[in-house]
Design an enzyme around this catalytic site. Structure first.
Site, PDB file in Angstrom:
ATOM      1  N   ASP A   1       0.824  -1.211   0.000  1.00 28.94           N
ATOM      2  CA  ASP A   1       0.000   0.000   0.000  1.00 28.94           C
ATOM      3  C   ASP A   1       0.862   1.266   0.000  1.00 28.94           C
ATOM      4  O   ASP A   1       1.958   1.271   0.567  1.00 28.94           O
ATOM      5  CB  ASP A   1      -0.916  -0.027   1.230  1.00 28.94           C
ATOM      6  CG  ASP A   1      -2.123   0.891   1.061  1.00 28.94           C
ATOM      7  OD1 ASP A   1      -2.354   1.395  -0.061  1.00 28.94           O
ATOM      8  OD2 ASP A   1      -2.832   1.115   2.056  1.00 28.94           O
ATOM      9  N   GLY A   2       0.343   2.307  -0.639  1.00 29.59           N
ATOM     10  CA  GLY A   2       1.017   3.608  -0.604  1.00 29.59           C
ATOM     11  C   GLY A   2       1.631   4.048  -1.933  1.00 29.59           C
ATOM     12  O   GLY A   2       2.327   5.064  -1.978  1.00 29.59           O
TER      13      GLY A   2
ATOM     14  N   ASN B   1     -11.035  -2.692  -5.370  1.00 25.72           N
ATOM     15  CA  ASN B   1     -10.251  -1.740  -6.183  1.00 25.72           C
ATOM     16  C   ASN B   1     -10.913  -1.390  -7.517  1.00 25.72           C
ATOM     17  O   ASN B   1     -10.510  -0.440  -8.193  1.00 25.72           O
ATOM     18  CB  ASN B   1      -8.822  -2.242  -6.417  1.00 25.72           C
ATOM     19  CG  ASN B   1      -7.938  -2.136  -5.190  1.00 25.72           C
ATOM     20  OD1 ASN B   1      -7.062  -2.971  -4.963  1.00 25.72           O
ATOM     21  ND2 ASN B   1      -8.145  -1.106  -4.363  1.00 25.72           N
TER      22      ASN B   1
HETATM   23  C1  IPE Z   1      -5.417  -2.792  -0.289  1.00 29.26           C
HETATM   24  O1  IPE Z   1      -5.056  -1.471  -0.514  1.00 29.26           O
HETATM   25  C2  IPE Z   1      -5.414  -3.552  -1.567  1.00 29.26           C
HETATM   26  C3  IPE Z   1      -4.112  -3.730  -2.218  1.00 29.26           C
HETATM   27  C4  IPE Z   1      -2.953  -3.386  -1.722  1.00 29.26           C
HETATM   28  C5  IPE Z   1      -4.165  -4.376  -3.485  1.00 29.26           C
HETATM   29  P1  IPE Z   1      -6.152  -0.327  -0.656  1.00 29.26           P
HETATM   30  O2  IPE Z   1      -5.400   0.947  -0.817  1.00 29.26           O
HETATM   31  O3  IPE Z   1      -7.110  -0.672  -1.725  1.00 29.26           O
HETATM   32  O4  IPE Z   1      -6.895  -0.403   0.739  1.00 29.26           O
HETATM   33  P2  IPE Z   1      -7.844   0.625   1.475  1.00 29.26           P
HETATM   34  O5  IPE Z   1      -8.887   1.052   0.500  1.00 29.26           O
HETATM   35  O6  IPE Z   1      -6.991   1.787   1.897  1.00 29.26           O
HETATM   36  O7  IPE Z   1      -8.387  -0.118   2.639  1.00 29.26           O
HETATM   37  C1  IPE Z   2      -1.478   0.101  -3.465  1.00 31.82           C
HETATM   38  O1  IPE Z   2      -1.234   1.472  -3.499  1.00 31.82           O
HETATM   39  C2  IPE Z   2      -1.671  -0.509  -4.828  1.00 31.82           C
HETATM   40  C3  IPE Z   2      -3.046  -0.950  -5.115  1.00 31.82           C
HETATM   41  C4  IPE Z   2      -4.043  -0.940  -4.289  1.00 31.82           C
HETATM   42  C5  IPE Z   2      -3.273  -1.443  -6.463  1.00 31.82           C
HETATM   43  P1  IPE Z   2      -2.424   2.497  -3.554  1.00 31.82           P
HETATM   44  O2  IPE Z   2      -2.768   2.739  -4.992  1.00 31.82           O
HETATM   45  O3  IPE Z   2      -3.540   2.057  -2.697  1.00 31.82           O
HETATM   46  O4  IPE Z   2      -1.737   3.796  -2.964  1.00 31.82           O
HETATM   47  P2  IPE Z   2      -2.400   4.839  -1.972  1.00 31.82           P
HETATM   48  O5  IPE Z   2      -2.930   4.064  -0.809  1.00 31.82           O
HETATM   49  O6  IPE Z   2      -3.477   5.535  -2.729  1.00 31.82           O
HETATM   50  O7  IPE Z   2      -1.267   5.749  -1.598  1.00 31.82           O
HETATM   51 MG    MG Z   3      -4.040   2.351  -0.753  1.00 31.20          MG
END
Ligand code: IPE
Ligand code: IPE
Ligand code: MG
Length: 248
Positions: A22-23, A70
């Site tokens: 995440d991030g 997602n």
């Molecule tokens: C969790 O991350 C899913 C993946 C890393 C693929 P999200 O960014 O989608 O999670 P939430 O929405 O912050 O809970």
């Molecule tokens: C995780 O990073 C990747 C996926 C969920 C595909 P994010 O896209 O959720 O990144 P943030 O949380 O918005 O920073």
């Molecule tokens: Mg995220």
């Protein structure tokens, strides 16, 4: 090949590591880049982590790449991610195969773009007998969906008279999960400071050690992984007992 840092005990490494990557979006935003640049960098991080796990003797790595939730993201981002998965698989398959990586996918793959499904099937088939490390990628994965599907399949077995209701136990349910042939994760790592599971491996992580870090996924390097393992090695895994048993 990177060597296991000397202060990590090779006898007490997690056999199976799961990661919620995440991030990526925040990493890109903080650099004035589009979110997709974060996903691209995140893919490089994953590749490095897979290699590091393999080098250090960790037998399984499971990465959450796309959740059932997602799909709620802007269509451009979703399309980019699907294309990225496909390109990465295509580009990295032969190297992973050479390094002895066995690839699997968990999630409802049936609704993914057909060309991506084809790449996935090919990579699973080609790497099926590899032994160095089992690399599982969760795509369109959601635990609630997985458990619901398992319930439905068990109900069908009962309905067909192949099983009685009394015979439904944990192992019957487990056999219907995507992860039927994999041991449970010993360690879960979630990056970016969020402390939630976001529908990831809810059944499988009943006794998994959790590690949360503020580091954004694209910055999660070998040093950061080493810190997670150090933390893991300080844990006392009791599995409900009074003292950690030596065999656990
Ligand atoms: C969790 O991350 C899913 C993946 C890393 C693929 P999200 O960014 O989608 O999670 P939430 O929405 O912050 O809970
Ligand atoms: C995780 O990073 C990747 C996926 C969920 C595909 P994010 O896209 O959720 O990144 P943030 O949380 O918005 O920073
Ligand atoms: Mg995220």
């Amino acid at each position: 090949m990177t060597k296991l840092p000397p202060d990590l005990n090779p006898q007490n490494l997690p056999q199976h590591v799961a990661v919620i990557m995440d991030g990526n979006g925040r990493w890109a935003n903080s650099r004035g880049l589009p979110r997709i640049a974060g996903h691209r960098q995140g893919a490089r991080t994953l590749k490095e982590l897979l290699r590091c796990c393999k080098d250090w003797g960790i037998k399984a790595l499971t990465a959450y790449a796309f959740s059932t939730e997602n799909w709620r993201r802007p269509v451009d981002e979703v399309d980019f991610l699907m294309l990225l998965f496909e390109r990465l698989l295509h580009r990295e398959l032969s190297e992973m195969h050479q390094e002895g990586v066995r690839i699997s996918f968990i999630g409802d793959l049936s609704v993914l773009p057909k060309s991506l499904q084809t790449e996935m099937e090919r990579s699973v088939k080609e790497t099926l007998n590899n032994q160095a490390i089992h690399f599982t990628v969760a795509v369109n994965y959601g635990s609630r969906n997985e458990i619901t599907k398992a319930c439905r399949q068990v109900a069908e077995l009962v309905q067909r008279g192949e099983l009685s209701a009394e015979e439904v136990n944990e192992s019957v349910v487990e056999k219907q999960l995507y992860t039927a042939d994999t041991p449970e994760p010993d360690l879960l790592i979630r990056t970016s400071g969020e402390m939630r599971l976001s529908n990831f491996l809810l059944w499988q992580m009943a006794y998994t050690e959790m590690y949360f870090t503020d580091i954004l996924w694209p910055d999660f390097d070998t040093e950061a992984f080493y810190q997670a393992l150090l933390s893991y090695q300080k844990r006392d895994r009791r599995f409900g007992q009074v003292k950690a048993s030596l065999s656990a």
